[in-house]
Design a protein around this motif. Structure first.
Motif, PDB file in Angstrom:
ATOM      1  N   THR A   8      19.372 -22.562 -37.890  1.00 40.92           N
ATOM      2  CA  THR A   8      19.810 -23.933 -38.121  1.00 40.92           C
ATOM      3  C   THR A   8      20.416 -24.534 -36.858  1.00 40.92           C
ATOM      4  O   THR A   8      20.866 -23.810 -35.958  1.00 40.92           O
ATOM      5  CB  THR A   8      20.848 -23.968 -39.252  1.00 40.92           C
ATOM      6  OG1 THR A   8      21.990 -23.195 -38.857  1.00 40.92           O
ATOM      7  CG2 THR A   8      20.269 -23.410 -40.545  1.00 40.92           C
ATOM      8  N   PRO A   9      20.462 -25.873 -36.763  1.00 41.33           N
ATOM      9  CA  PRO A   9      21.043 -26.516 -35.584  1.00 41.33           C
ATOM     10  C   PRO A   9      22.503 -26.155 -35.351  1.00 41.33           C
ATOM     11  O   PRO A   9      22.983 -26.201 -34.217  1.00 41.33           O
ATOM     12  CB  PRO A   9      20.894 -28.014 -35.892  1.00 41.33           C
ATOM     13  CG  PRO A   9      19.762 -28.097 -36.866  1.00 41.33           C
ATOM     14  CD  PRO A   9      19.856 -26.845 -37.692  1.00 41.33           C
ATOM     15  N   GLU A  10      23.210 -25.788 -36.409  1.00 35.85           N
ATOM     16  CA  GLU A  10      24.622 -25.445 -36.267  1.00 35.85           C
ATOM     17  C   GLU A  10      24.833 -24.040 -35.689  1.00 35.85           C
ATOM     18  O   GLU A  10      25.955 -23.680 -35.312  1.00 35.85           O
ATOM     19  CB  GLU A  10      25.319 -25.519 -37.635  1.00 35.85           C
ATOM     20  CG  GLU A  10      25.360 -26.903 -38.254  1.00 35.85           C
ATOM     21  CD  GLU A  10      24.032 -27.325 -38.873  1.00 35.85           C
ATOM     22  OE1 GLU A  10      23.825 -28.544 -39.077  1.00 35.85           O
ATOM     23  OE2 GLU A  10      23.190 -26.426 -39.139  1.00 35.85           O
TER      24      GLU A  10
ATOM     25  N   GLN B  14      12.524 -19.327 -34.315  1.00 36.06           N
ATOM     26  CA  GLN B  14      11.626 -20.445 -34.597  1.00 36.06           C
ATOM     27  C   GLN B  14      10.299 -19.850 -35.048  1.00 36.06           C
ATOM     28  O   GLN B  14       9.371 -19.676 -34.259  1.00 36.06           O
ATOM     29  CB  GLN B  14      11.436 -21.317 -33.347  1.00 36.06           C
ATOM     30  CG  GLN B  14      12.717 -21.840 -32.730  1.00 36.06           C
ATOM     31  CD  GLN B  14      13.366 -22.918 -33.589  1.00 36.06           C
ATOM     32  OE1 GLN B  14      12.691 -23.710 -34.239  1.00 36.06           O
ATOM     33  NE2 GLN B  14      14.693 -22.947 -33.594  1.00 36.06           N
TER      34      GLN B  14
END
Length: 332
Positions: free
Chosen positions: A126-128, A73
């Motif tokens: 990424t969220p995945e 992040q």
């Protein structure tokens, strides 16, 4: 990736020709920041060796469970005078920069961002992504290229295979494969996979010095064992390098290049040539992100902004850490 150390030191990087054989560089742990900081293992720069060719920075991270650490992040932050090279083993990272480039990088792909005179970018897993695992490297631009306009390239190399080995060349040339990605000094970057007990001999450019970063397994090079997360340095003058895996499958990153032949000064995310340049880059970054807090000034004079602009609604940019209280001086 940003160097998020709260008290980064200025480092004078220059070619070191000690004529030694294999030199093993031990990583140090550096947190990326935040309440659930993801740690990275940094092997360049170090006091005893600051450059391998023009490679000036190497962070190795993971395998990292994103659900526990928060993953990568890294909000918008600046760079000057370098190229960033992103290479993943697992996961996915989204890149966005002030030159207008927006791309993801996945395993077996390389993202190369050329900062030139100045750029800002962000990187978020990424969220995945469940497991994040890879390396982030910087290349110092030579004086003739360090004021160029920023740009970006993405490339997926085709793998080469042989008995017990797989090779992917993402920068430069090796084993008959050549990457089209632009470099401004002669460079090499490749991922090498060896099955347990396998060996591989590679012809190398004798004008290059090389580094071998072990990701998984144990590497044996010239009879020297190199443990996981460690970086083996090989000086220029070699026409070949022989790699052997131990009892487990081996994955290494091979980097190399002609000695840069220039002194560079690194502090935080900036590469320059002097104390005054670094101080100026920091002041300009702080001024530009400060202006974005004033609605009437947002977007105004964007042509004069060294580090460019981002779309509205992005996370707040990273402020530069404080400069030391004394004049920045080279570190031996």
């Amino acid at each position: 990736m940003s160097n998020t150390e709260v008290a980064p030191q200025e480092i004078l990087c220059e070619t070191e020709d000690d004529g030694a054989g294999v030199e093993i560089l031990v990583p140090r742990q550096v947190p990326l920041g935040g309440p659930r900081a993801m740690d990275v293992k940094r092997t360049l720069p170090q006091r005893q060796r600051s450059l391998i060719g023009a490679w000036c920075f190497l962070d190795h991270y993971g395998p990292d469970r994103v659900g526990g650490s928060g993953g990568m992040q890294v909000p918008r932050h600046p760079h000057t005078g370098l190229q960033t090279v992103s290479w993943l083993f697992s996961g996915e990272i989204e890149h966005r920069d002030s030159a207008g480039f927006h791309a993801a990088v996945r395993p077996g792909e390389v993202n190369l961002m050329t900062a030139g005179r100045g750029i800002s970018h962000s990187e978020f897993s990424t969220p995945e992504t469940d497991v994040l695992h890879g390396a982030q490297l910087w290349v110092a631009l030579p004086d003739r290229a360090r004021h160029m306009e920023p740009t970006f390239e993405h490339y997926r190399p085709e793998p080469l295979t042989g008995p017990g080995w797989t090779l992917r060349v993402f920068l430069g040339s090796l084993a008959g494969a050549t990457s089209p990605v632009t470099t401004h000094t002669p460079l090499l970057g490749a991922e090498i996979l060896l099955e347990a007990g396998a060996a591989l001999d590679l012809a190398t450019d004798p004008s290059f010095e090389h580094g071998l970063l072990v990701d998984t397994g144990t590497l044996v090079v010239d009879g020297h064992p190199v443990g996981q997360d460690h970086l083996a340095y090989l000086p220029a003058g070699r026409t070949s390098v022989g790699l052997a895996a131990g009892d487990e499958p081996l994955r290494v990153l091979l980097i190399g290049g002609e000695p840069l032949g220039e002194k560079i000064v690194m502090w935080w995310n900036f590469v320059g040539r002097s104390h005054e340049e670094i101080v100026g880059y920091r002041a300009q970054w702080q001024a530009e992100i400060g202006a974005e807090d004033v609605p009437a000034a947002a977007g105004a004079g964007s042509a004069d902004r060294r580090f460019g602009t981002f779309p509205a609604g992005e996370p707040a940019p990273l402020p530069a850490p404080p400069l030391p209280n004394a004049r920045l001086r080279p570190r031996d």
